[in-house]
Design a protein around this motif. Structure first.
Motif, short mmCIF file in Angstrom:
data_model
loop_
_atom_site.label_atom_id
_atom_site.label_comp_id
_atom_site.label_asym_id
_atom_site.label_seq_id
_atom_site.Cartn_x
_atom_site.Cartn_y
_atom_site.Cartn_z
N ARG A 74 32.32 46.96 29.57
CA ARG A 74 33.46 46.16 29.16
C ARG A 74 33.78 46.39 27.69
NH1 ARG A 74 33.29 40.21 32.06
NH2 ARG A 74 33.08 40.96 34.21
N ARG B 42 35.40 42.30 49.33
CA ARG B 42 35.28 41.73 47.99
C ARG B 42 36.41 42.18 47.09
NH1 ARG B 42 29.66 42.99 48.40
NH2 ARG B 42 30.00 44.75 46.96
N LEU B 43 36.81 43.46 47.23
CA LEU B 43 37.87 43.99 46.38
C LEU B 43 39.20 43.32 46.70
CD1 LEU B 43 38.56 46.04 44.18
CD2 LEU B 43 39.07 47.70 45.98
N TYR C 215 24.29 53.33 41.00
CA TYR C 215 25.45 52.55 40.58
C TYR C 215 26.08 53.15 39.32
CZ TYR C 215 24.13 48.79 43.77
OH TYR C 215 23.83 48.06 44.89
N ILE D 110 32.33 45.85 50.53
CA ILE D 110 33.00 46.18 49.26
C ILE D 110 34.51 46.02 49.40
CG2 ILE D 110 33.52 48.08 47.68
CD1 ILE D 110 30.66 49.09 48.19
N GLU E 182 28.46 43.30 33.47
CA GLU E 182 27.91 42.30 34.38
C GLU E 182 27.73 42.92 35.76
OE1 GLU E 182 30.36 38.85 34.34
OE2 GLU E 182 30.17 38.51 32.18
N LYS E 183 27.20 42.15 36.66
CA LYS E 183 26.93 42.67 38.01
C LYS E 183 28.21 43.14 38.67
CE LYS E 183 24.58 41.51 42.33
NZ LYS E 183 23.84 40.46 43.08
N ASP E 184 29.31 42.44 38.42
CA ASP E 184 30.59 42.82 39.04
C ASP E 184 31.15 44.12 38.47
OD1 ASP E 184 30.47 40.57 40.58
OD2 ASP E 184 31.73 39.36 39.26
N ASP E 185 30.58 44.61 37.36
CA ASP E 185 31.05 45.84 36.73
C ASP E 185 30.30 47.07 37.22
OD1 ASP E 185 32.82 44.35 35.09
OD2 ASP E 185 31.17 43.89 33.72
N LYS F 48 39.13 39.89 45.23
CA LYS F 48 39.21 39.96 43.77
C LYS F 48 40.64 40.20 43.32
CE LYS F 48 37.58 42.64 39.81
NZ LYS F 48 36.74 43.80 39.39
#
Length: 270
Positions: free
Chosen positions: A162, A228-229, A157, A225, A208-211, A232
């Motif tokens: 941030r 989800r994108l 990953y 993915i 965070e997990k979303d990052d 979002k």
């Protein structure tokens, strides 16, 4: 063999079609194995080559899109410029044939903000050239925590840190942030699970997990993915419209206009 038509188990090979994959359930298993192997090979290749040019990745200058595809930074920037130029040409009514930069990068890349720099921990490997003399040094990406090679098969990953401006004061040392920007930001899934996101915040955070962006995901993971994108971005679009609507200055009512002192003075003087 007896007279009842039975067959001895050891002579099963003499039966017509016995054990052949096309006449048994082995064919489905074989096809699944072939598909899985082909996907593994594709992931290995995607981890070592630029998704635009197909050339070898320069791990010191790699950017990653939300789909986890890897690009040489220069090639990605040039593709964005081609897209911008082509869109401008189409708007001018002078459409020309050529490579579609949108297809090169995909809809998930709206601009530079969707191309995130990847900083890899590299390990030098020396090839002995078959034992016939000095080999060529090559560098492979590894996880800085587990030292496992990130070859596309091992899940990895990209950590997007941030901006943390709330904790910054006027006397903070900027050099500390510059040093943190040189820290590798690509970790193996194994390291993240073993350490936990909370334990990684001091060195790699805040995030965070979303990052986290999964590099070279499988086709099944990529489909998730994409969904989800889209969700979002749609949520962000709705929130943006709502904020814009809330910030608009409300129109004055007739009662407020009548209570305006300047207007009353003008009416009285007339």
């Amino acid at each position: 063999m007896g007279g009842d038509g039975g067959v001895i188990a050891s002579d099963r090979r003499y039966m017509r079609g016995a054990g052949q994959a096309d006449n048994t359930g082995d064919s489905k298993r074989a096809s699944k194995a072939a598909i899985a192997e082909a996907e593994r090979e594709a992931q290995i290749q995607a981890m070592t080559t630029c998704a635009i040019t197909g050339g070898t990745l320069d791990y010191n200058h790699v950017v990653v899109c939300p789909f986890g595809r890897l690009y040489n930074r220069e090639a990605a920037v040039e593709a964005l410029l081609r897209r911008k130029t082509k869109h401008a040409t189409v708007r001018d009514g002078k459409r020309e044939d050529g490579d579609d930069a949108t297809m090169e990068l995909g809809w998930q890349v709206r601009g530079l903000k969707d191309l995130h720099p990847a900083r890899f921990q590299l390990l030098k490997k020396v090839s002995n050239n078959g034992g016939g003399g000095s080999g060529v040094d090559t560098f492979v990406p590894i996880c800085p925590i587990t030292s496992v090679e990130l070859n596309g098969i091992q899940p990895a990953y990209l950590i997007i840190k941030r901006k943390d401006t709330a904790k910054r004061g006027k006397g903070d040392d900027i050099d500390d942030d510059n040093a943190r920007e040189r820290i590798p930001n690509v970790l193996s899934e194994k390291a993240i699970k073993e350490m936990g996101i909370d334990a990684l915040q001091e060195e790699y955070g805040p995030f965070e997990k979303d990052d986290m962006i999964r590099l070279v995901p499988s086709s099944m993971a990529l489909a998730e993915i994409k969904d989800r994108l889209k969700a979002k971005w749609e949520s962000e679009k709705i929130s943006k419209k709502k904020r814009k609507k809330d910030t608009k200055k409300p129109a004055k009512s007739k009662e407020e206009e009548n209570d305006n002192p300047k207007r009353l003075c003008l009416e009285a003087s007339s």
